[in-house]
Design an enzyme around this catalytic site. Structure first.
Site, PDB file in Angstrom:
ATOM      1  N   ASP A   1      43.701  43.796  40.580  1.00 30.05           N
ATOM      2  CA  ASP A   1      43.963  42.392  40.895  1.00 30.05           C
ATOM      3  C   ASP A   1      44.107  41.661  39.557  1.00 30.05           C
ATOM      4  OD1 ASP A   1      42.520  40.341  43.505  1.00 30.05           O
ATOM      5  OD2 ASP A   1      43.962  39.791  41.930  1.00 30.05           O
TER       6      ASP A   1
ATOM      7  N   ASP B   1      47.517  37.452  41.543  1.00 29.43           N
ATOM      8  CA  ASP B   1      46.872  36.263  42.077  1.00 29.43           C
ATOM      9  C   ASP B   1      47.771  35.029  41.911  1.00 29.43           C
ATOM     10  OD1 ASP B   1      44.349  35.072  43.070  1.00 29.43           O
ATOM     11  OD2 ASP B   1      44.487  33.942  41.206  1.00 29.43           O
TER      12      ASP B   1
ATOM     13  N   HIS C   1      39.324  38.361  51.126  1.00 28.71           N
ATOM     14  CA  HIS C   1      38.075  37.752  50.645  1.00 28.71           C
ATOM     15  C   HIS C   1      38.099  36.227  50.706  1.00 28.71           C
ATOM     16  CE1 HIS C   1      41.017  37.629  47.554  1.00 28.71           C
ATOM     17  NE2 HIS C   1      40.275  36.787  46.872  1.00 28.71           N
ATOM     18  N   ASP C   2      39.275  35.677  51.080  1.00 23.60           N
ATOM     19  CA  ASP C   2      39.395  34.211  51.182  1.00 23.60           C
ATOM     20  C   ASP C   2      39.443  33.731  52.625  1.00 23.60           C
ATOM     21  OD1 ASP C   2      41.828  34.082  48.476  1.00 23.60           O
ATOM     22  OD2 ASP C   2      39.637  33.884  48.415  1.00 23.60           O
TER      23      ASP C   2
ATOM     24  N   GLU D   1      50.474  37.316  45.531  1.00 19.85           N
ATOM     25  CA  GLU D   1      49.851  36.362  46.440  1.00 19.85           C
ATOM     26  C   GLU D   1      50.583  35.044  46.252  1.00 19.85           C
ATOM     27  OE1 GLU D   1      46.391  34.300  45.463  1.00 19.85           O
ATOM     28  OE2 GLU D   1      45.593  34.261  47.477  1.00 19.85           O
TER      29      GLU D   1
HETATM   30  O1  TEU Z   1      43.509  32.326  46.175  1.00 20.85           O
HETATM   31  C1  TEU Z   1      44.674  31.526  46.188  1.00 20.85           C
HETATM   32  C2  TEU Z   1      44.564  30.378  47.083  1.00 20.85           C
HETATM   33  O2  TEU Z   1      45.538  29.839  47.555  1.00 20.85           O
HETATM   34  C3  TEU Z   1      43.230  29.822  47.368  1.00 20.85           C
HETATM   35  O3  TEU Z   1      43.408  28.435  47.520  1.00 20.85           O
HETATM   36  C4  TEU Z   1      42.754  30.447  48.666  1.00 20.85           C
HETATM   37  O4  TEU Z   1      43.857  30.753  49.489  1.00 20.85           O
HETATM   38  C5  TEU Z   1      41.913  29.455  49.383  1.00 20.85           C
HETATM   39  O5  TEU Z   1      40.708  29.497  48.672  1.00 20.85           O
HETATM   40  C6  TEU Z   1      41.762  29.795  50.858  1.00 20.85           C
HETATM   41  O6  TEU Z   1      41.025  28.769  51.450  1.00 20.85           O
HETATM   42  C7  TEU Z   1      43.441  33.157  45.012  1.00 20.85           C
HETATM   43  C8  TEU Z   1      42.256  34.083  45.172  1.00 20.85           C
HETATM   44  O7  TEU Z   1      42.487  34.939  46.294  1.00 20.85           O
HETATM   45  C9  TEU Z   1      41.041  33.221  45.354  1.00 20.85           C
HETATM   46  O8  TEU Z   1      39.899  34.024  45.642  1.00 20.85           O
HETATM   47  C10 TEU Z   1      40.834  32.435  44.074  1.00 20.85           C
HETATM   48  O9  TEU Z   1      39.750  31.538  44.263  1.00 20.85           O
HETATM   49  C11 TEU Z   1      42.088  31.625  43.722  1.00 20.85           C
HETATM   50  O10 TEU Z   1      43.293  32.356  43.844  1.00 20.85           O
HETATM   51  C12 TEU Z   1      42.015  31.176  42.259  1.00 20.85           C
HETATM   52  O11 TEU Z   1      42.148  32.324  41.438  1.00 20.85           O
END
Ligand code: TEU
Ligand code: CA
Length: 560
Positions: A99, A200, A333-334, A257
């Site tokens: 990642d 990311d 994880h989000d 992403e």
């Molecule tokens: O997430 C990207 C993102 O759009 C975040 O706003 C996420 O979708 C949101 O928290 C969902 O509610 C990536 C990573 O997956 C995330 O874990 C990181 O916090 C973020 O980028 C910053 O690197």
């Protein structure tokens, strides 16, 4: 249409290292812990393991704030531990996808501490600095985690931009030296033998030419930076340069992403012949839940409408077919855990609805991603109090909407957090019925879901009717039934708000997937179910063709 790439038949298993397996009793998952669980991942049938960031980081955003791209987070272990994990994975025929977070770094990264010192050192332009405007921040852009995207630094008498936390300064991709530094770093990992990258928020790296104020939404003081900077003017140029500098000549798997990407954006970023990325994570199907108060962004306690979900997934299936490639995911994880979000996580329906959701996703065209614990039907955390949460996005949102703006009551916001918080996905992996679900012999960094006593890998891998066994079958089907990879997609009964049915076709071969999204028995008839239809998988043994029991899912193959 090109469908003969290995990553188009692959299934990716996402490991959130912090929550997967602790090996030294400090309550934090680590690399030796992952190595000790490779046989489990192999047994599931996955081909690739996506590791969330494992680089040195202060951990403000759980590793998405990288302070040294060339070193391993000591909480997770050493570079030797990584090399052991990589070698053990490769010995089992498992690939490792790293990642990479290169829209921003940590503010403790040497690049940034140097950049902040002055306007004329080799790192000065690695980040996005702007002069104050009338003594204030350069514009009204607001970040993903709340507040302005601008932070003032005395030593430069300037502001720097951070789309996420203040500790996550955005990198300046306009600077060719920075871009080269990123490619050199990625090649360091390619040379180590990694097999791919998850990039990311990669569609945020090309900032717009204008830094004029944006349109604040719904009475908020700030304009949403995500809407303003996504899919910028030079994104395609940067991704093609990255392809030339890093991907070309290797058979890597790459996924970007891309928050708020459209089908048109993905046709470019994930085009089969555009030489950018293999695929992207679109967010549209993850933003469909009812939203009573749009000014609260993602926070809600509403269900999704099946017709909306069908429409969204159909748009992406038909939109990319033949020209680009989809990723397929319900969880990461989000996101909250899907069986609690789109399924039914009561004891009666948790497993059948988890299998139904899996059937629906794994029958689509694209590369499926299985998030740790999804294969067990793990549920969201159902936390009750604010002190249960650790995710800065959740905590910031609570304090902003409850304390600062009094837009919602504490109770309402706790209901929204319980449904949508990222911590729902981050409770430790549930291995067995021993203390802390076998995740750690110490105190876990985030509490284990008490339902581990009934939902755990030990039970699931011993039960051939478990969700785990069902995922094994689905993954095996993707590896052995070509139409799943090559077939086109046709939605059936678009307006049916109880059953999702679609047809995949490749010449004389058809695949019919049917998923009952309700706890009511439904009766449906499908012409496509010619005689000679062979049932490949289903929630129930016997097959009552026209009757769909609560959360029943089935997949049929018709080969003329
Ligand atoms: O997430 C990207 C993102 O759009 C975040 O706003 C996420 O979708 C949101 O928290 C969902 O509610 C990536 C990573 O997956 C995330 O874990 C990181 O916090 C973020 O980028 C910053 O690197
Ligand atoms: Ca540990």
């Amino acid at each position: 249409t090109v469908t003969n790439q290995w990553w188009q038949k692959a299934v990716v298993y996402q490991v959130y290292p912090r929550s997967f397996q602790d090996s030294n009793g400090d309550g934090i998952g680590d690399l030796p812990g992952i190595t000790s669980r490779l046989d489990y991942i192999k047994q599931l049938g996955a081909d690739v393991i996506w590791l969330n960031p494992i680089y040195r980081s202060p951990g403000v955003d759980n590793g998405y704030d990288i302070s040294d791209y060339y070193d391993i987070n000591p909480e997770f272990g050493t570079m030797a531990d990584f090399e052991t994990l990589l070698a053990n994975a490769h010995q089992r025929g498992l690939k490792i996808m790293m990642d990479i977070v290169v829209n921003h770094s940590s503010n403790q990264n040497k690049w940034f501490t140097e950049s902040a010192k002055s306007k004329d050192n080799p790192y000065s332009d690695y980040y996005i600095w702007r002069d104050p405007v009338d003594g204030h921040a350069p514009n009204n852009w607001g970040g993903f985690f709340g507040g302005s995207v601008w932070e003032y630094v005395e030593s430069r008498q300037q502001y720097y931009m951070h789309s996420f936390a203040v500790e996550q300064p955005d990198l300046n991709w306009e600077n060719p030296k920075l871009r080269q530094a990123v490619y050199d770093m990625m090649n360091f990992w390619v040379d180590k033998g990694v097999d791919g990258f998850r990039l990311d928020v990669i569609n945020l790296i090309s900032k717009p030419t204008s830094f004029a104020d944006g349109q604040p939404n719904n009475g908020e003081p700030f304009a949403d930076v995500g809407d303003i900077i996504a899919n910028g003017p030079r994104l395609s140029e940067y991704l093609q340069e990255m392809h030339q500098q890093v991907f070309a000549g290797h058979d890597l798997i790459t996924v970007g992403e891309t928050p708020s990407a459209t089908v048109a954006d993905a046709k470019q970023s994930a085009g089969l012949t555009t030489n950018e990325l293999n695929m992207v994570f679109e967010f549209e199907h993850m933003g469909l839940d009812g939203n009573p108060a749009p000014e609260l962004g993602k926070w809600n306690d509403q269900p999704v409408k099946l017709v909306d979900l069908k429409q969204s997934l159909t748009k992406w299936q038909t939109g990319l077919h033949g020209s680009a490639w989809n990723s397929l995911y319900w969880n990461n994880h989000d996101q909250p855990r899907i069986v609690s979000r789109f399924g039914n996580d009561t004891a009666k329906y948790r497993e059948v609805s988890a299998k139904m959701l899996a059937t629906l996703l794994h029958g689509l065209q694209g590369t499926p991603y299985v998030y740790e614990g999804e294969e067990l039907g793990m549920t969201s955390a159902h936390f009750k109090q604010l002190s249960d949460y650790q995710d800065l996005e959740s905590l910031n949102a609570y304090h902003h909407f409850v304390d600062d703006e009094q837009r919602v009551t504490a109770d309402t916001m706790l209901t929204y957090l319980a449904k949508m918080s990222r911590d729902n996905a981050r409770t430790p992996m549930q291995w067995n019925t021993s203390a802390q679900a076998g995740f750690t012999t110490g105190q876990p960094w985030l509490q284990v879901n008490p339902n581990y006593t009934t939902i755990n890998a030990a039970q699931a891998t011993a039960d051939n009717a478990s969700t785990f066994a069902y995922y094994q079958q689905l993954i095996k089907l993707r590896h052995t039934v070509p139409v799943i990879t090559t077939g086109d997609y046709q939605l059936l009964d678009a307006d049916d708000d109880a059953v999702y049915a679609y047809l995949r076709t490749d010449g004389p071969t058809k695949l019919l997937v049917i998923a009952n999204f309700t706890d009511q028995t439904q009766t449906r008839h499908y012409d496509a179910l010619a005689d000679g239809a062979k049932r490949l998988i289903g929630n129930y043994e016997d097959d009552a063709a026209d009757t769909l029991r609560p959360y029943e899912a089935k997949m049929y193959l018709m080969e003329k």
